[in-house]
Enzyme design. Structure first.
Site, PDB file in Angstrom:
ATOM      1  N   HIS A   1       0.865  -1.182   0.000  1.00  0.00           N
ATOM      2  CA  HIS A   1       0.000   0.000   0.000  1.00  0.00           C
ATOM      3  C   HIS A   1       0.896   1.224   0.000  1.00  0.00           C
ATOM      4  O   HIS A   1       1.672   1.431   0.929  1.00  0.00           O
ATOM      5  CB  HIS A   1      -0.934   0.013   1.209  1.00  0.00           C
ATOM      6  CG  HIS A   1      -1.921   1.133   1.170  1.00  0.00           C
ATOM      7  ND1 HIS A   1      -3.187   0.987   0.624  1.00  0.00           N
ATOM      8  CD2 HIS A   1      -1.832   2.434   1.573  1.00  0.00           C
ATOM      9  CE1 HIS A   1      -3.834   2.128   0.709  1.00  0.00           C
ATOM     10  NE2 HIS A   1      -3.029   3.030   1.282  1.00  0.00           N
ATOM     11  N   CYS A   2       0.784   2.041  -1.036  1.00  0.00           N
ATOM     12  CA  CYS A   2       1.679   3.183  -1.208  1.00  0.00           C
ATOM     13  C   CYS A   2       0.974   4.465  -0.765  1.00  0.00           C
ATOM     14  O   CYS A   2      -0.023   4.862  -1.375  1.00  0.00           O
ATOM     15  CB  CYS A   2       2.124   3.298  -2.663  1.00  0.00           C
ATOM     16  SG  CYS A   2       3.265   4.668  -2.957  1.00  0.00           S
TER      17      CYS A   2
END
Length: 389
Positions: A156-157
């Site tokens: 998850h960026c």
């Protein structure tokens, strides 16, 4: 029916707004860099018309690709497991009634029998998500931020406020590539004016300070982006996700960090697709549907179809290394058959190399070669030839 309101819903909305702060920060930096480069550097500071036009054309080319790939990475929704992996209402009740342990695993094994699922938990159990109530496909993980299972989840960026997974991994790679090129281009074209700043070669205007900060910002981002982009290039070559690099996937025969690797060319095509003309464009071309992935290292599950009668024990042993018999999607399956055509002449040539090796050993070798076991197996069998004879 109205959505529930209260402190919890207000917290969720505030949290969603906070998640957009990194994206807003990047957007502000890009907008300022556009003003600093186009207005202050090119239009105000450059005297040569040819240099000015060339820099403006090249700059807008890079910024277009960068913004396009960044937009696609942010707003491409992560793909979730299809309905076949979700439990029916009756199965959910059955799972809830069964105590955690072997009895629950018996239910899950029955449900996963016809699914293309070959990875397991560290304890060897079927991978099941309690929150989404589904059997996890291979390489699928539950994201605590998105609160859903993401197909081929990489990470998850926060800088894109999105999960990087099967649906947008190509866009994320292109975003890293074009942002790196964008920064390197700014550094290269701004360098001479940055030197003039320190040698008092620039007029005393506000442009000189934009030129200085623009060079520092581009150089700083270039260093961080080059390491991140290089790392993800390595992951693509090995056909691993970031999660798989830190914790190897577990198959029935144990952990294997190269379990999904098919070789450099096929690993690359799995992410970028077969048509090379689309590789450098942020257009979705990845192979498959994200739920099933070809691998040559998975042993057959006992629930799968047994080996046809009439085959001897050695052939059955070799068949344990074949590709899974459960269905692979057509766009992924062709990766397994490329350059693997077996002819009678090639078999005869291989038999000539092995000499007078017993037929039973010869069949094992051919089966290993046929099912993607590397030439090392042949070398091992040659070394033990005398003992076997």
């Amino acid at each position: 029916m109205m959505a529930p309101s209260g402190p919890s819903s207000v917290k969720r909305r505030c949290r969603r707004c906070l998640y957009w702060i990194p994206v807003l920060f990047i957007s502000i930096i890009v907008c300022w860099s556009y003003y600093a480069y186009v207005i202050q550097l090119c239009i105000v500071s450059m005297d040569n018309i040819g240099e000015k036009v060339l820099c403006l054309i090249a700059y807008h080319f890079f910024v277009l690709l960068f913004v396009w790939s960044y937009w696609k990475t942010i707003f491409t929704l992560p793909m979730n497991p299809t309905k076949e992996f979700h439990l029916s209402y009756a199965d959910k009740e059955l799972i809830e009634r069964e105590p955690r342990g072997e009895s629950q695993q018996d239910v899950l094994r029955r449900l996963a029998k016809d699914l293309p699922v070959y990875t397991r938990t560290m304890s060897g159990a079927i991978r099941y998500c309690d929150r989404c109530q589904l059997v996890k496909p291979d390489r699928c993980h539950h994201c605590s931020v998105c609160d859903k299972c993401i197909l081929k989840m990489d990470h998850h960026c926060p800088w894109v406020n999105n999960c990087v997974g099967f649906s947008n991994y190509k866009f994320f790679l292109l975003f890293l590539a074009y942002s790196l090129l964008y920064c390197l281009f700014i550094v290269a074209t701004d360098l001479q004016y940055f030197i003039k700043f320190w040698t008092n070669g620039l007029p005393d205007t506000q442009a000189k300070f934009h030129i200085m900060f623009l060079f520092f910002a581009a150089a700083m981002f270039s260093v961080s982006l080059s390491s991140l982009f290089g790392y993800h290039c390595w992951l693509v070559c090995k056909n691993r996700s970031t999660l798989e690099a830190f914790r190897s996937p577990v198959f029935r025969h144990g952990t294997d960090k190269n379990g999904f690797s098919l070789g450099f060319s096929k690993n690359l095509r799995q992410v970028f697709g077969d048509e090379k003309k689309y590789w450098l464009l942020p257009i979705f071309t990845s192979l498959g549907d994200g739920c099933s992935f070809p691998t040559c290292l998975v042993n057959q599950d006992p629930e799968q179809a047994s080996t046809p009668s009439g085959t001897n024990a050695a052939a059955k042993s070799a068949d344990n290394h074949q590709f899974p018999a459960k269905p692979l999607r057509e766009s992924q399956s062709h990766l397994l058959t490329d350059s693997q055509s077996w002819t009678e002449s090639s078999c005869n040539e291989e038999k000539g190399k092995l000499g007078k090796m017993p037929d039973i050993i010869y069949r094992v070798v051919l089966s290993c070669r046929k099912h993607y076991i590397f030439d090392a197996h042949i070398h091992i069998l040659k070394c033990h030839k005398t003992v076997l004879l």
